[in-house]
Design a protein around this motif. Structure first.
Motif, mmCIF file in Angstrom:
data_model
loop_
_atom_site.group_PDB
_atom_site.id
_atom_site.type_symbol
_atom_site.label_atom_id
_atom_site.label_comp_id
_atom_site.label_asym_id
_atom_site.label_seq_id
_atom_site.Cartn_x
_atom_site.Cartn_y
_atom_site.Cartn_z
ATOM 1 N N ILE A 172 -4.153 -9.844 9.080
ATOM 2 C CA ILE A 172 -2.972 -9.618 8.253
ATOM 3 C C ILE A 172 -2.713 -8.121 8.215
ATOM 4 N N SER A 173 -1.474 -7.716 8.344
ATOM 5 C CA SER A 173 -1.123 -6.297 8.299
ATOM 6 C C SER A 173 -0.133 -6.056 7.166
ATOM 7 N N ARG A 174 -0.405 -5.055 6.369
ATOM 8 C CA ARG A 174 0.485 -4.639 5.279
ATOM 9 C C ARG A 174 0.804 -3.165 5.487
ATOM 10 N N HIS A 175 1.900 -2.701 4.912
ATOM 11 C CA HIS A 175 2.199 -1.286 5.048
ATOM 12 C C HIS A 175 2.923 -0.743 3.823
ATOM 13 N N ALA A 176 2.857 0.552 3.723
ATOM 14 C CA ALA A 176 3.578 1.303 2.703
ATOM 15 C C ALA A 176 4.083 2.568 3.381
ATOM 16 N N THR A 177 5.060 3.210 2.758
ATOM 17 C CA THR A 177 5.594 4.444 3.319
ATOM 18 C C THR A 177 5.553 5.558 2.283
ATOM 19 N N ALA A 178 5.427 6.771 2.790
ATOM 20 C CA ALA A 178 5.453 7.964 1.932
ATOM 21 C C ALA A 178 6.412 8.970 2.552
ATOM 22 N N ARG A 179 7.195 9.606 1.702
ATOM 23 C CA ARG A 179 8.077 10.688 2.132
ATOM 24 C C ARG A 179 7.813 11.871 1.214
ATOM 25 N N TRP A 180 7.736 13.057 1.796
ATOM 26 C CA TRP A 180 7.495 14.271 1.029
ATOM 27 C C TRP A 180 8.555 15.289 1.398
#
Length: 144
Positions: free
Chosen positions: A3-11
């Protein structure tokens, strides 16, 4: 395949005055949730990586404990877990300790068996394994 999950970050900007945003597009739970230097190292509103690690660890451990109790023949009525993640600045920022504190209502189980199962869950939940470089303690209490 797993199973693959993801999140994103922007700075945007430099470390101290910049601002970041975290999102979890798959679930939609977080959509541009603010984080920054002062929400991590100060008391400004917003989240931070340590809080998110604590949430992930509390959730993973609690699910693992429920599964292991059920497999042992003691399905729990309830489990409440608090995870505390410490960030040390000694020698540069690093996670220095994680403390799991759990209370569970589990009919028919004794303290010894409960602590045995809880320790197994602590050692073997996927998040505990991923964070194995950080000292981890567990305070497990059984509700009457």
């Amino acid at each position: 395949m797993g199973i693959s999950r993801h999140a994103t970050a922007r700075w945007n900007g430099d470390l101290k005055s910049g601002r970041g945003a975290l999102s979890t597009p798959q679930s939609g739970l977080m959509d541009g949730v603010r984080y920054g230097f002062n929400s991590r190292f100060g008391d400004e509103t917003g989240t931070n990586p340590e809080e998110l690690i604590a949430a992930a660890h509390a959730g993973c451990f609690t699910m693992a404990l429920s599964a292991k109790l059920t497999d042992a023949g003691f399905p729990p009525e309830s489990i409440d877990t608090r995870a505390e993640v410490d960030l040390s600045m000694d020698g540069g920022p690093q996670l220095s300790a994680i403390r799991l504190k759990t209370r569970a209502k589990v009919p028919g189980i004794d303290e010894v068996k409960f602590r045995e199962v809880a320790d197994d869950a602590k050692q073997n939940c996927p998040v505990s394994k991923a964070l194995s470089a950080v000292p981890l303690s567990l305070d497990a209490e059984l509700d009457a």
